[in-house]
Write a protein that holds these residues in place. Structure first.
Motif, short mmCIF file in Angstrom:
data_model
loop_
_atom_site.label_atom_id
_atom_site.label_comp_id
_atom_site.label_asym_id
_atom_site.label_seq_id
_atom_site.Cartn_x
_atom_site.Cartn_y
_atom_site.Cartn_z
N MET A 1 0.84 -1.19 0.00
CA MET A 1 0.00 0.00 0.00
C MET A 1 0.88 1.24 0.00
N THR A 2 0.61 2.20 -0.88
CA THR A 2 1.41 3.42 -0.94
C THR A 2 1.10 4.31 0.26
N PHE A 3 2.10 5.09 0.65
CA PHE A 3 1.95 6.00 1.78
C PHE A 3 2.81 7.23 1.53
N THR A 4 2.20 8.41 1.68
CA THR A 4 2.94 9.66 1.65
C THR A 4 2.45 10.54 2.79
N HIS A 5 3.21 11.56 3.10
CA HIS A 5 2.79 12.48 4.15
C HIS A 5 3.41 13.84 3.87
N GLY A 6 2.89 14.86 4.55
CA GLY A 6 3.40 16.20 4.34
C GLY A 6 2.72 17.19 5.27
N TYR A 7 2.95 18.47 4.98
CA TYR A 7 2.37 19.56 5.77
C TYR A 7 1.75 20.56 4.80
N HIS A 20 -2.93 7.52 2.46
CA HIS A 20 -2.78 6.07 2.42
C HIS A 20 -3.48 5.53 1.17
N GLY A 21 -2.76 4.77 0.37
CA GLY A 21 -3.33 4.14 -0.81
C GLY A 21 -3.42 5.09 -1.99
N ARG A 22 -3.84 4.52 -3.10
CA ARG A 22 -3.97 5.28 -4.35
C ARG A 22 -5.42 5.62 -4.62
N VAL A 24 -8.86 5.46 -6.31
CA VAL A 24 -9.54 4.26 -6.81
C VAL A 24 -10.71 4.68 -7.68
N GLY A 25 -10.55 4.54 -8.98
CA GLY A 25 -11.63 4.78 -9.93
C GLY A 25 -12.36 6.08 -9.66
N ASP A 26 -13.68 5.97 -9.54
CA ASP A 26 -14.49 7.16 -9.31
C ASP A 26 -14.83 7.36 -7.84
N LYS A 27 -14.14 6.64 -6.94
CA LYS A 27 -14.39 6.80 -5.51
C LYS A 27 -13.61 8.01 -5.00
N ALA A 28 -14.32 8.89 -4.30
CA ALA A 28 -13.65 10.06 -3.73
C ALA A 28 -12.73 9.63 -2.59
N PRO A 29 -11.61 10.33 -2.40
CA PRO A 29 -10.80 10.06 -1.21
C PRO A 29 -11.61 10.31 0.06
N LEU A 30 -11.25 9.61 1.12
CA LEU A 30 -11.92 9.77 2.41
C LEU A 30 -10.98 10.48 3.37
N ALA A 52 -8.28 1.83 3.36
CA ALA A 52 -7.33 2.14 2.30
C ALA A 52 -7.18 1.02 1.29
N SER A 53 -7.67 -0.17 1.61
CA SER A 53 -7.67 -1.24 0.62
C SER A 53 -8.78 -1.06 -0.41
N LYS A 54 -9.72 -0.13 -0.12
CA LYS A 54 -10.87 0.08 -1.00
C LYS A 54 -10.92 1.46 -1.61
N ARG A 55 -10.23 2.44 -0.99
CA ARG A 55 -10.23 3.82 -1.50
C ARG A 55 -9.03 4.54 -0.90
N GLN A 56 -8.68 5.67 -1.49
CA GLN A 56 -7.61 6.48 -0.91
C GLN A 56 -8.10 7.13 0.38
N VAL A 57 -7.23 7.16 1.39
CA VAL A 57 -7.56 7.72 2.69
C VAL A 57 -6.57 8.82 3.03
N ILE A 58 -7.09 9.96 3.45
CA ILE A 58 -6.27 11.08 3.93
C ILE A 58 -6.62 11.28 5.40
N ALA A 59 -5.62 11.42 6.24
CA ALA A 59 -5.85 11.66 7.66
C ALA A 59 -5.02 12.85 8.10
N VAL A 60 -5.56 13.64 9.04
CA VAL A 60 -4.89 14.85 9.49
C VAL A 60 -4.76 14.85 11.01
#
Length: 261
Positions: A1-7, A20-22, A24-30, A52-60
């Motif tokens: 699973m891909t992972f990036t982070h930043g500010y 977390h993750g890439r 996925v199709g027409d699914k909006a990131p969560l 993240a196995s089903k859609r891209q996930v962003i956490a803050v």
């Protein structure tokens, strides 16, 4: 699973985020927003792998929490919503699905009311919109609360990430003042939310199930999910679940069904 982070910068505030993750199709990131005293790991470490196995996930991490340093401004839902918007702009995301837990739910509600075009679907989890959601004793207790009342899991997590003297005390005071100063919103305020919304609460939550019903009726066409349990165990939140993921596994299908509708 891909992972990036930043500010992402919003004035003096630099909000830490993880992706977390890439896509996925027409699914909006969560987008995930943790609760007070918590951070990405304590609130969502158990949940993210399932999502993240089903859609891209962003956490803050909100201001003063986790890897986001505090500034001199107060921590409010509206200020934090501006920080989240800076993250979305930096990631060049026009709209996302949003799950906000507890005090993070206040940020999610503020974001949905202030910037409706940026929130595709909204999950307001274990949060409240008005001060009458909890008894007067809650507010009196917050006025005299001390660091000793913070769950040990939160204290340990912050000391691990931020061992410098005074950081944990600053975090606690940010959260305490945030709750004491919370003005609440009216039901007409909530009626401005245009995103399809799922209100989630536990039957033994901080707020009553009756308040969750009120919220779901105030937000146009919102859905309501009441689950057995306490404040956040159904999301795998560390302090509430103590690593027991049974409640999370029972609740997750309902969350995914709502997001995929």
């Amino acid at each position: 699973m891909t992972f990036t982070h930043g500010y992402a910068a919003n004035g003096d505030l630099r909000m830490y985020y993880e992706v977390h993750g890439r896509a996925v199709g027409d699914k909006a990131p969560l987008l995930l927003i943790p609760g007070g005293g918590s951070n990405i790991q304590t609130n969502f470490a158990s949940l993210i792998p399932f999502l993240a196995s089903k859609r891209q996930v962003i956490a803050v991490d909100e201001e003063g929490h986790g890897r986001t340093a505090p500034t001199g401004r107060p921590l409010t839902a509206e200020n934090s919503a501006g920080d989240v918007l800076a993250v979305l702009d930096q990631l060049r995301l026009d709209s996302v699905d949003v799950l906000g837990f507890s005090a993070g739910g206040h940020t999610a509600l503020a974001l949905a009311m202030q910037h409706p075009a940026r929130v595709r679907r909204l999950i307001a989890a274990s949060t409240f919109f008005s001060r009458d959601a909890v008894p007067d004793e809650f507010w009196e207790g917050m006025k005299t609360a001390t660091l000793d009342s913070m769950p040990a899991a939160y204290q340990d997590a912050d000391r691990t990430l931020n061992p410098e003297p005074g950081h944990l005390e600053r975090l606690f005071e940010l959260d305490r003042q945030r709750i004491i100063g919370f003005p609440g919103w009216s039901e007409p305020d909530l009626a401005r939310i245009t995103a399809p919304t799922l209100v989630v609460a536990a039957d033994q939550d901080v707020m009553s199930p009756e308040h969750a019903v009120r919220m779901s009726r105030a937000i146009p066409e919102a859905r309501l999910l009441i689950v057995p349990g306490g404040h956040g165990d159904y999301l795998g939140e560390l302090a509430a679940s103590d690593g027991d993921l049974q409640a999370l596994l029972r609740t997750l299908p309902f969350i995914l069904r709502f997001l995929d509708a």
